[in-house]
Design a protein around this motif. Structure first.
Motif, PDB file in Angstrom:
ATOM      1  N   ARG A 273      29.245 -45.662  13.263  1.00 13.51           N
ATOM      2  CA  ARG A 273      27.963 -46.182  12.778  1.00 13.51           C
ATOM      3  C   ARG A 273      27.346 -45.569  11.636  1.00 13.51           C
ATOM      4  N   SER A 274      27.662 -44.016  11.713  1.00 12.36           N
ATOM      5  CA  SER A 274      27.343 -43.336  10.449  1.00 12.36           C
ATOM      6  C   SER A 274      28.271 -42.148  10.433  1.00 12.36           C
ATOM      7  N   SER A 275      28.655 -41.813   9.272  1.00 13.80           N
ATOM      8  CA  SER A 275      29.694 -40.972   8.913  1.00 13.80           C
ATOM      9  C   SER A 275      29.127 -39.912   7.980  1.00 13.80           C
ATOM     10  N   PRO A 276      29.666 -38.535   7.951  1.00 11.13           N
ATOM     11  CA  PRO A 276      29.257 -37.546   6.854  1.00 11.13           C
ATOM     12  C   PRO A 276      30.035 -37.765   5.758  1.00 11.13           C
ATOM     13  N   VAL A 277      29.515 -37.854   4.731  1.00 10.03           N
ATOM     14  CA  VAL A 277      30.148 -37.706   3.253  1.00 10.03           C
ATOM     15  C   VAL A 277      29.616 -36.594   2.530  1.00 10.03           C
ATOM     16  N   GLU A 278      30.335 -36.288   1.399  1.00 12.30           N
ATOM     17  CA  GLU A 278      29.936 -35.078   0.487  1.00 12.30           C
ATOM     18  C   GLU A 278      30.007 -35.384  -0.911  1.00 12.30           C
ATOM     19  N   PHE A 279      29.203 -35.392  -1.684  1.00 13.73           N
ATOM     20  CA  PHE A 279      29.405 -35.367  -3.044  1.00 13.73           C
ATOM     21  C   PHE A 279      29.631 -34.146  -3.808  1.00 13.73           C
ATOM     22  N   LYS A 280      30.437 -34.281  -4.751  1.00 16.32           N
ATOM     23  CA  LYS A 280      30.880 -33.004  -5.738  1.00 16.32           C
ATOM     24  C   LYS A 280      30.309 -33.319  -7.114  1.00 16.32           C
ATOM     25  N   ILE A 281      29.590 -32.596  -7.440  1.00 15.56           N
ATOM     26  CA  ILE A 281      29.351 -32.641  -9.073  1.00 15.56           C
ATOM     27  C   ILE A 281      29.575 -31.319  -9.823  1.00 15.56           C
ATOM     28  N   GLN A 282      30.375 -31.676 -10.855  1.00 16.35           N
ATOM     29  CA  GLN A 282      31.076 -30.625 -11.434  1.00 16.35           C
ATOM     30  C   GLN A 282      31.072 -30.790 -12.862  1.00 16.35           C
ATOM     31  N   SER A 283      30.571 -29.719 -13.674  1.00 16.97           N
ATOM     32  CA  SER A 283      30.474 -30.072 -15.219  1.00 16.97           C
ATOM     33  C   SER A 283      31.573 -29.981 -15.746  1.00 16.97           C
ATOM     34  N   LEU A 284      31.851 -31.104 -16.947  1.00 19.84           N
ATOM     35  CA  LEU A 284      33.268 -31.179 -17.446  1.00 19.84           C
ATOM     36  C   LEU A 284      33.316 -29.875 -18.491  1.00 19.84           C
ATOM     37  N   ASP A 285      32.270 -29.420 -18.944  1.00 20.07           N
ATOM     38  CA  ASP A 285      32.789 -28.352 -20.005  1.00 20.07           C
ATOM     39  C   ASP A 285      32.660 -26.963 -19.419  1.00 20.07           C
ATOM     40  N   ASN A 286      32.454 -26.743 -18.266  1.00 22.96           N
ATOM     41  CA  ASN A 286      32.169 -25.626 -17.399  1.00 22.96           C
ATOM     42  C   ASN A 286      32.691 -25.880 -15.907  1.00 22.96           C
ATOM     43  N   PRO A 287      33.953 -25.958 -15.611  1.00 24.49           N
ATOM     44  CA  PRO A 287      34.206 -26.275 -14.330  1.00 24.49           C
ATOM     45  C   PRO A 287      33.590 -25.373 -12.915  1.00 24.49           C
ATOM     46  N   GLU A 288      33.214 -23.991 -13.695  1.00 24.55           N
ATOM     47  CA  GLU A 288      32.467 -23.250 -12.435  1.00 24.55           C
ATOM     48  C   GLU A 288      31.009 -23.667 -12.206  1.00 24.55           C
ATOM     49  N   LEU A 289      30.435 -24.549 -12.919  1.00 21.14           N
ATOM     50  CA  LEU A 289      29.228 -25.229 -12.612  1.00 21.14           C
ATOM     51  C   LEU A 289      29.399 -26.286 -11.645  1.00 21.14           C
ATOM     52  N   THR A 290      29.671 -26.000 -10.285  1.00 21.34           N
ATOM     53  CA  THR A 290      29.925 -26.985  -9.292  1.00 21.34           C
ATOM     54  C   THR A 290      28.721 -27.142  -8.033  1.00 21.34           C
ATOM     55  N   LYS A 291      28.610 -28.123  -7.656  1.00 18.68           N
ATOM     56  CA  LYS A 291      27.815 -28.149  -6.545  1.00 18.68           C
ATOM     57  C   LYS A 291      28.051 -29.123  -5.736  1.00 18.68           C
ATOM     58  N   THR A 292      28.338 -28.940  -4.187  1.00 23.28           N
ATOM     59  CA  THR A 292      28.543 -30.124  -3.346  1.00 23.28           C
ATOM     60  C   THR A 292      27.169 -30.282  -2.527  1.00 23.28           C
ATOM     61  N   VAL A 293      27.078 -31.325  -2.214  1.00 22.20           N
ATOM     62  CA  VAL A 293      25.892 -32.004  -1.435  1.00 22.20           C
ATOM     63  C   VAL A 293      26.065 -32.953  -0.296  1.00 22.20           C
ATOM     64  N   ARG A 294      25.679 -32.840   0.899  1.00 30.12           N
ATOM     65  CA  ARG A 294      25.989 -33.731   1.868  1.00 30.12           C
ATOM     66  C   ARG A 294      24.911 -34.909   2.055  1.00 30.12           C
ATOM     67  N   SER A 295      25.563 -35.912   2.461  1.00 32.90           N
ATOM     68  CA  SER A 295      24.818 -37.098   2.986  1.00 32.90           C
ATOM     69  C   SER A 295      25.495 -37.736   4.055  1.00 32.90           C
ATOM     70  N   THR A 296      24.790 -38.970   4.669  1.00 32.29           N
ATOM     71  CA  THR A 296      25.611 -39.946   5.640  1.00 32.29           C
ATOM     72  C   THR A 296      25.806 -41.111   5.036  1.00 32.29           C
ATOM     73  N   PHE A 297      26.972 -41.724   5.482  1.00 26.62           N
ATOM     74  CA  PHE A 297      27.373 -43.229   4.910  1.00 26.62           C
ATOM     75  C   PHE A 297      27.128 -44.048   6.321  1.00 26.62           C
ATOM     76  N   LEU A 298      26.199 -45.157   5.957  1.00 32.53           N
ATOM     77  CA  LEU A 298      25.855 -46.040   7.119  1.00 32.53           C
ATOM     78  C   LEU A 298      26.874 -47.447   7.068  1.00 32.53           C
ATOM     79  N   ASN A 299      27.206 -47.503   8.312  1.00 35.48           N
ATOM     80  CA  ASN A 299      28.014 -48.721   8.577  1.00 35.48           C
ATOM     81  C   ASN A 299      27.046 -49.924   8.439  1.00 35.48           C
ATOM     82  N   ARG A 300      27.575 -51.279   8.800  1.00 35.11           N
ATOM     83  CA  ARG A 300      26.764 -52.255   8.623  1.00 35.11           C
ATOM     84  C   ARG A 300      26.360 -52.328  10.001  1.00 35.11           C
TER      85      ARG A 300
END
Lengths: 474, 85
Positions: free
Chosen positions: A447-474
């Protein structure tokens, strides 16, 4: 100087006015000017701290104020770093470090902070200096206060209070300059176009400085300072404090320089009362350690001069420990007693906190992301995928713009919809990226599954953050 | 006078700390009251918040002072909070 000092003994209680002040009935204290090793250190520290205080807000870094706690924009600039309200933990860490440093050197050497670096002491010193320049030394000040009002007295008092007010206002202005850009503030001040709150706080802080350093002085330490009240818990018998050595000094008594004190049955204390006259809190150090003592060591300087004049060894009043006075070990062993469980524990804790904070600062990623799933439930796209929509709030905490790549993981075949994989955020800006996440229905059962977003700067790959959320099925 | 300062000073310290903690966690211009922003300037909000906290602290400290009076003192007029024998 010693002879003069002896002649100058004045019955203070009879000669000075009693005044009802805000906190207690007190005699006005006229601390006598003193020179010596500790007095020089205090002057050096007054100069150092005040150059720092008045000067720092005028320094620039990258075209902006180097040190600015910009309250209106909710950003703290410290040299190249920019701190946000989310970084409050660093401020807390800094306060903990300050507290433990205070504990450590109070345990080792008493109230060093109070006597040499506390703003109350520093501004009182500055105000006393102005007072002495205008009204003259201690005796002249006392005489001036006793005499009837005349042109001379009005002139001197006006000059003194004007000088105090100018210094106080400058202090208030500098204080506000740490919280709102000082150069703009100076221009507004010159044109008298300050905002209401800036005006208020400049005058409020200025008035507090004028009152505290000009009038309340030692009363602040005696009645208003919480630290003075609990300092004794950090003291032990090996703590260096300003101490009178009674075994050497007693029996005290006046004598001429030619008298042999041993045959006369006298101790080294000539009872000249210099130590009382120089004391900014008006105590007699010969009565032992008292909580009023701010550890300024003015009495040490005063007494040493008298001892030198008398041809006696210095250090009748000196920095020493309770255990030395009790005869448990000599002065030269003090250093060996600095290392003891209390100071070791304080040092270890202090080092641990400094190291932790340092590591945290080095590893700090000036990027913050929050993911909020759209309230609209999962929907099906035209090509048969299940789609969830998220809002990613990206805060660029650095003082330059960045482009970030967004990616998503957590389920097989999960992907981002069109125009969802790139975000541009201005310097110190916040951007809400609307992100469409799609998946083939065959890949998802729950019914719901965990997902993770990764946000990374293009000019400085060290600038990276991951953040969790959930994905809902229909 | 002495008692007024005894009430005002601790509340002043407490208000300063409270103000810093609250407005670190919360941005005053984000506050909405009945569909309108509550504050237009942040500096104004911080300052008003400070005075409000100071007022609350003052009331609390004053009540502490007031309740220190013994019943015997209350039967007359409470003049001092110092313990009476």
């Amino acid at each position: 100087m010693a002879e003069a000092g002896q002649k100058k003994v004045i019955n203070i209680a009879a000669s000075t006015e009693m005044e009802q002040t805000l906190y207690a009935v007190k005699q006005k204290v006229y601390p006598r000017a003193v020179s010596g090793w500790f007095a020089s250190w205090r002057v050096a520290l007054v100069l150092f701290t005040q150059l720092l205080y008045y000067g720092l807000p005028w320094l620039s870094w990258d075209g902006r104020q180097a040190i600015l706690f910009d309250l209106a924009q909710r950003k703290f600039y410290i040299l190249g770093l920019v701190f946000w309200p989310q970084d409050f933990i660093y401020l807390t860490g800094l306060l903990v470090i300050a507290a433990f440093s205070l504990f450590l050197f109070t345990a080792i050497a008493g109230r060093l902070w109070c006597g040499f670096a506390c703003p109350q002491t520093v501004y009182t010193e500055l105000f006393l200096w102005i007072e002495r320049k205008i009204e003259g030394d201690r005796r002249k000040q006392m005489k001036l206060d006793r005499q009837a009002w005349n042109i001379e007295k009005i002139g001197k008092k006006t000059a003194k209070h004007s000088a105090w007010l100018v210094l106080a206002l400058w202090t208030g202005f500098t204080f506000v300059g740490y919280f709102t850009p000082i150069k703009e503030l100076a221009i507004s001040f010159a044109h008298w176009t300050l905002g209401p709150w800036e005006t208020f706080w400049i005058f409020f802080y200025g008035f507090a400085t004028y009152g505290n350093a000009g009038f309340m002085r030692e009363q602040v330490c005696k009645y208003m300072c919480p630290y003075a009240r609990f300092q004794s818990v950090m003291f032990d018998s090996d703590t260096l404090t300003v101490t009178y050595d009674p075994s050497r000094g007693e029996p005290r008594g006046p004598r001429s320089k030619s008298t042999d004190r041993h045959t006369a049955g006298l101790g080294d204390c000539v009872d000249c009362s210099i130590c009382v006259q120089v004391c900014p809190t008006d105590i007699d150090i010969r009565n032992g350690l008292q909580y009023e003592c701010i550890g300024c060591a003015a009495c040490i300087d005063g007494c040493d001069q008298v001892m030198a004049k008398m041809g006696y060894p210095r250090g009748l009043i000196r920095y020493t420990t309770e255990n030395v006075i009790k005869g448990k070990y000599p002065d030269r062993s003090i250093l060996a007693h600095v290392l003891r469980p209390r100071t070791l524990i304080y040092s270890v804790l202090l080092l641990a906190i400094v190291a932790t904070l340092g590591m945290a600062l080095i590893n700090r990623v000036p990027l913050r992301v929050d993911a909020i799933r759209d309230r609209i439930a999962a929907r099906e796209t035209a090509d048969g995928h299940i789609e969830n929509v998220y809002r990613l709030q990206i805060i660029n905490m650095q003082n330059k713009p960045h482009r970030y790549a967004i990616s998503v993981t957590g389920l097989p075949g999960i992907k981002l919809g069109d125009a969802s994989s790139l975000a541009e955020v201005a310097a110190l800006g916040t951007h809400d990226a609307v992100v469409h996440v799609q998946i083939d229905p065959s890949e998802i059962r729950a019914r719901s599954s965990p997902v993770e977003f990764k946000i990374q700067s293009l000019d400085n790959p060290e600038l990276t953050k991951t953040v969790r959320s959930t994905f809902l099925n229909r | 006078m002495q008692r007024i300062i005894q009430v005002l000073w601790p509340s002043f310290i407490a208000a300063g700390v409270m103000d810093i903690v609250l407005f670190t966690l919360l941005d005053p211009v984000a506050l909405i009251y009945q569909d309108a922003p509550l504050f237009t300037t942040r500096l104004g909000a911080y300052s008003l918040g400070f005075f409000l906290f100071w007022l609350f602290g003052t009331v609390s400290s004053a009540l502490t002072c007031y309740f220190q009076c013994s019943t015997a003192q209350l039967n007359k007029i409470c003049k001092s909070s110092e313990p009476k024998n």
